[in-house]
Design a protein around this motif. Structure first.
Motif, PDB file in Angstrom:
ATOM      1  N   LEU A  74       0.820  -1.200   0.000  1.00 28.66           N
ATOM      2  CA  LEU A  74       0.000   0.000   0.000  1.00 28.66           C
ATOM      3  C   LEU A  74       0.862   1.262   0.000  1.00 28.66           C
ATOM      4  N   HIS A  75       0.516   2.213  -0.883  1.00 28.49           N
ATOM      5  CA  HIS A  75       1.221   3.488  -1.037  1.00 28.49           C
ATOM      6  C   HIS A  75       2.653   3.309  -1.562  1.00 28.49           C
ATOM      7  N   GLU A  76       2.887   2.201  -2.241  1.00 32.61           N
ATOM      8  CA  GLU A  76       4.198   1.967  -2.845  1.00 32.61           C
ATOM      9  C   GLU A  76       4.059   1.858  -4.358  1.00 32.61           C
ATOM     10  N   VAL A  77       5.195   1.947  -5.035  1.00 35.03           N
ATOM     11  CA  VAL A  77       5.234   1.750  -6.489  1.00 35.03           C
ATOM     12  C   VAL A  77       5.741   0.342  -6.773  1.00 35.03           C
ATOM     13  N   VAL A  78       5.053  -0.362  -7.660  1.00 31.24           N
ATOM     14  CA  VAL A  78       5.475  -1.710  -8.025  1.00 31.24           C
ATOM     15  C   VAL A  78       5.678  -1.790  -9.530  1.00 31.24           C
ATOM     16  N   ASN A  79       6.564  -2.685  -9.929  1.00 30.40           N
ATOM     17  CA  ASN A  79       6.793  -2.941 -11.348  1.00 30.40           C
ATOM     18  C   ASN A  79       5.758  -3.952 -11.832  1.00 30.40           C
ATOM     19  N   ALA A  80       5.044  -3.613 -12.872  1.00 32.59           N
ATOM     20  CA  ALA A  80       3.982  -4.483 -13.376  1.00 32.59           C
ATOM     21  C   ALA A  80       4.155  -4.711 -14.880  1.00 32.59           C
ATOM     22  N   LYS A  81       3.634  -5.840 -15.317  1.00 35.27           N
ATOM     23  CA  LYS A  81       3.670  -6.167 -16.750  1.00 35.27           C
ATOM     24  C   LYS A  81       2.248  -6.194 -17.289  1.00 35.27           C
ATOM     25  N   ALA A 133      -6.630  -2.165 -18.551  1.00 36.12           N
ATOM     26  CA  ALA A 133      -5.483  -3.057 -18.749  1.00 36.12           C
ATOM     27  C   ALA A 133      -5.353  -4.010 -17.566  1.00 36.12           C
ATOM     28  N   THR A 134      -5.132  -5.276 -17.878  1.00 39.38           N
ATOM     29  CA  THR A 134      -4.823  -6.259 -16.837  1.00 39.38           C
ATOM     30  C   THR A 134      -3.310  -6.318 -16.693  1.00 39.38           C
ATOM     31  N   VAL A 135      -2.829  -6.106 -15.470  1.00 39.08           N
ATOM     32  CA  VAL A 135      -1.381  -6.128 -15.239  1.00 39.08           C
ATOM     33  C   VAL A 135      -1.047  -7.207 -14.218  1.00 39.08           C
ATOM     34  N   PHE A 136       0.185  -7.666 -14.267  1.00 34.11           N
ATOM     35  CA  PHE A 136       0.622  -8.782 -13.419  1.00 34.11           C
ATOM     36  C   PHE A 136       1.889  -8.396 -12.677  1.00 34.11           C
ATOM     37  N   PHE A 137       1.897  -8.635 -11.366  1.00 34.39           N
ATOM     38  CA  PHE A 137       3.103  -8.433 -10.576  1.00 34.39           C
ATOM     39  C   PHE A 137       3.010  -9.271  -9.310  1.00 34.39           C
ATOM     40  N   ASP A 138       4.141  -9.817  -8.883  1.00 30.53           N
ATOM     41  CA  ASP A 138       4.207 -10.617  -7.657  1.00 30.53           C
ATOM     42  C   ASP A 138       3.095 -11.665  -7.594  1.00 30.53           C
ATOM     43  N   LYS A 139       2.920 -12.395  -8.683  1.00 32.96           N
ATOM     44  CA  LYS A 139       1.917 -13.466  -8.762  1.00 32.96           C
ATOM     45  C   LYS A 139       0.490 -12.949  -8.591  1.00 32.96           C
ATOM     46  N   THR A 140       0.305 -11.675  -8.876  1.00 36.55           N
ATOM     47  CA  THR A 140      -1.009 -11.050  -8.702  1.00 36.55           C
ATOM     48  C   THR A 140      -1.453 -10.378  -9.994  1.00 36.55           C
ATOM     49  N   GLU A 141      -2.693 -10.625 -10.369  1.00 32.23           N
ATOM     50  CA  GLU A 141      -3.288  -9.925 -11.503  1.00 32.23           C
ATOM     51  C   GLU A 141      -4.285  -8.903 -10.985  1.00 32.23           C
ATOM     52  N   THR A 142      -4.245  -7.718 -11.525  1.00 33.06           N
ATOM     53  CA  THR A 142      -5.219  -6.697 -11.135  1.00 33.06           C
ATOM     54  C   THR A 142      -5.478  -5.780 -12.323  1.00 33.06           C
ATOM     55  N   ILE A 143      -6.509  -4.973 -12.190  1.00 37.37           N
ATOM     56  CA  ILE A 143      -6.934  -4.125 -13.307  1.00 37.37           C
ATOM     57  C   ILE A 143      -6.447  -2.688 -13.118  1.00 37.37           C
ATOM     58  N   LEU A 144      -5.806  -2.163 -14.155  1.00 35.20           N
ATOM     59  CA  LEU A 144      -5.479  -0.736 -14.219  1.00 35.20           C
ATOM     60  C   LEU A 144      -6.546  -0.105 -15.101  1.00 35.20           C
ATOM     61  N   PHE A 145      -7.518   0.535 -14.443  1.00 30.23           N
ATOM     62  CA  PHE A 145      -8.645   1.085 -15.191  1.00 30.23           C
ATOM     63  C   PHE A 145      -8.202   2.247 -16.075  1.00 30.23           C
ATOM     64  N   LYS A 146      -8.970   2.472 -17.117  1.00 32.35           N
ATOM     65  CA  LYS A 146      -8.624   3.500 -18.096  1.00 32.35           C
ATOM     66  C   LYS A 146      -8.465   4.869 -17.447  1.00 32.35           C
ATOM     67  N   ASN A 147      -9.346   5.193 -16.488  1.00 36.15           N
ATOM     68  CA  ASN A 147      -9.269   6.518 -15.862  1.00 36.15           C
ATOM     69  C   ASN A 147      -8.090   6.646 -14.901  1.00 36.15           C
ATOM     70  N   GLU A 148      -7.382   5.549 -14.638  1.00 37.85           N
ATOM     71  CA  GLU A 148      -6.180   5.588 -13.811  1.00 37.85           C
ATOM     72  C   GLU A 148      -4.910   5.497 -14.660  1.00 37.85           C
ATOM     73  N   GLN A 149      -5.097   5.485 -15.981  1.00 44.92           N
ATOM     74  CA  GLN A 149      -3.960   5.470 -16.894  1.00 44.92           C
ATOM     75  C   GLN A 149      -3.622   6.905 -17.302  1.00 44.92           C
ATOM     76  N   ILE A 150      -2.366   7.138 -17.629  1.00 42.37           N
ATOM     77  CA  ILE A 150      -1.944   8.465 -18.056  1.00 42.37           C
ATOM     78  C   ILE A 150      -2.620   8.799 -19.388  1.00 42.37           C
ATOM     79  N   PRO A 151      -3.295   9.960 -19.465  1.00 41.73           N
ATOM     80  CA  PRO A 151      -3.955  10.336 -20.717  1.00 41.73           C
ATOM     81  C   PRO A 151      -2.987  10.284 -21.907  1.00 41.73           C
ATOM     82  N   ASN A 152      -3.498   9.798 -23.010  1.00 43.31           N
ATOM     83  CA  ASN A 152      -2.754   9.688 -24.276  1.00 43.31           C
ATOM     84  C   ASN A 152      -1.656   8.630 -24.248  1.00 43.31           C
TER      85      ASN A 152
END
Length: 360
Positions: free
Chosen positions: A135-142, A153-172
Motif C-alpha cells: 500500500l502506497h508503494e510503487v510496483v513494477n507491473a507487466k 489493462a490487466t497487469v501482473f506483478f508478484d503473482k497477482t493480476e489486477t486491473i489498471l482502469f482507463k481513468n487511472e492510466q496516463i492520458p494519451n
C-alpha cells in the motif's frame, strides 16, 4: 476424507504460501460446527484434533455418563458407556471417537463448505496482509491484456493480476501487451470473496515515489518533498527542500545531465515536471511555484483564507497563467493559496484571462 483434507492443506502451503498452522484452528472450528450441528450438541460436547505429521485427525463427541438418560444428545447411559470404556463411571464424561465413515458423512452433509470457507478466509487474510505491505508503494507491473472496448489493462506483478482502469492510466498513453510499467498502489479493498488492489498511474504520489527511487538524497531524507500538484499526462509541479544547506535540492532531483528527472519523465510518458524550491515564507514559495514565469511581487491578502495577489511582468502574463490556466492551477494546488494573477501595467479583464485559480 483424511487424505483429501491434508493434501489440500499441503497444496495451499505450496501454492499460496499459507502456513498450515494458520488455518488449522479455523478448520478445526469448521469441523466442530458441522459435528455439533449434525449431533445437535453444545460447543463443549465436541473435540477435534488434527495431526499434520501423521496425516490423521480425530473427532470425538463428549457425553455425560448418567444412570438415568434424559437427553441422548449430551448424555450416555452407564451401561452403554461401559461397553465403550469399562472405566466409565456415572458423573464423568466419556469421549466417543467418530469413525471415518461417520466423519465423511457429516462432512458431506454440512462440513465441506465450512472447511472450504475457512481455507478461503485464510487465503484472503494472507493476501490482505501481503497487499497491505504494498500500500502506497510503487510496483513494477507487466501488461498482460488490454481490453479494446474499455481500455482497461490487466497487469501482473508478484503473482497477482489486477486491473489498471482507463481513468487511472496516463492520458494519451497507449499500453500494449508486454509493456513493463510502474504503478502506484493507492488502496486495498477486501470483500467477502477476495481482496483486490486499486492501482494508478495518475496519482500524484506516483511521482513522489519515483523521485524517491531515483534520488538517493530523497530516499535518505536529506532532501524532502514538501508538496506535489499534478495534471497527469501534462504537467507536475514538485516542491522540494533540503535539510543540508550544502545540498541543492533542485539539482539533486534533476541529476547530472538531467539524468534523474529524465528517467521519471520517460516513465510518465513525457509528462513535464517543474521542480521548485520550497520556502516557509508564503510569498517566496508562491513566486517559486509560478515558475517558469517571473514574478514582480506577491501580496498575501488573507492568511486565514489563504488568498494572495501576484504581479507579473506584462510579457510573462500568459506564461504565469499557462495554457487553459494550467500553470496557475498547479501553483495554487502546490501552495494551497488562491492566486489572483495581475499584469504589472494593470488588472486583468475577467473576460480575457481568468483572474483567480482556486486550490483544490
Amino acid at each position: 476424507m483424511n487424505n483429501e483434507l491434508f493434501d489440500a492443506l499441503e497444496l495451499l502451503e505450496k501454492e499460496k504460501g499459507i502456513k498450515v498452522e494458520d488455518v488449522l484452528n479455523a478448520i478445526k472450528n469448521a469441523i466442530g460446527v458441522a459435528v455439533r450441528k449434525y449431533y445437535t450438541v453444545g460447543e463443549d460436547n465436541v473435540e477435534v484434533e488434527l495431526d499434520m505429521e501423521e496425516k490423521k485427525f480425530k473427532v470425538c463427541v463428549i457425553k455425560d455418563v448418567v444412570d438415568e438418560l434424559t437427553d441422548s444428545t449430551t448424555q450416555i447411559h452407564i451401561d452403554e458407556a461401559q461397553q465403550k470404556n469399562k472405566r466409565a463411571k456415572v458423573g464423568t464424561r466419556l469421549s466417543i471417537k467418530l469413525d471415518t465413515k461417520q466423519i465423511g458423512r457429516i462432512a458431506a452433509l454440512s462440513g465441506k463448505n465450512l472447511i472450504h470457507t475457512a481455507i478461503s478466509d485464510a487465503v484472503k487474510a494472507k493476501q490482505y496482509e501481503q497487499y497491505q505491505n504494498k500500500l502506497h508503494e510503487v510496483v513494477n507491473a507487466k501488461v498482460v491484456k488490454v481490453e479494446p472496448k474499455t481500455g482497461n489493462a490487466t497487469v501482473f506483478f508478484d503473482k497477482t493480476e489486477t486491473i489498471l482502469f482507463k481513468n487511472e492510466q496516463i492520458p494519451n498513453e497507449i499500453l500494449v501487451e508486454g509493456d513493463n510499467i510502474k504503478v502506484y498502489v493507492n488502496d486495498v479493498v477486501s470483500t467477502e470473496k477476495r481482496c483486490t488492489l486499486k492501482i494508478s498511474r495518475t496519482h500524484k504520489d506516483l511521482v513522489k515515489r519515483l523521485f524517491e527511487m531515483e534520488v538517493p538524497e530523497i530516499f535518505d531524507g536529506t532532501v524532502e518533498v514538501k508538496s506535489i500538484s499534478r495534471e497527469a499526462g501534462s504537467r507536475t509541479k514538485i516542491a522540494v527542500w533540503s535539510k543540508d544547506e550544502n545540498v541543492d535540492p533542485i539539482g539533486a532531483c534533476i541529476g547530472k545531465n538531467f539524468s534523474r528527472v529524465s528517467n521519471i519523465v520517460n516513465e510518465l510518458n513525457g509528462e513535464k515536471i517543474d521542480i521548485v524550491q520550497y520556502n516557509d515564507i508564503p510569498e517566496k514559495f508562491i513566486a517559486q511555484a509560478l515558475s517558469p514565469s517571473d514574478v514582480v511581487s506577491v501580496e498575501i491578502l488573507n492568511k486565514e483564507e489563504k488568498t494572495c495577489r501576484v504581479i507579473v511582468p506584462d510579457s510573462q502574463l500568459s506564461l504565469a497563467i499557462g495554457n487553459k490556466g494550467q500553470n496557475a492551477k498547479l501553483a495554487a494546488k502546490l501552495t494551497g493559496y488562491k492566486i489572483d494573477i495581475r499584469p504589472e501595467s494593470g488588472p486583468i479583464e475577467p473576460k480575457e484571462e481568468p483572474k483567480e485559480e482556486i486550490a483544490e
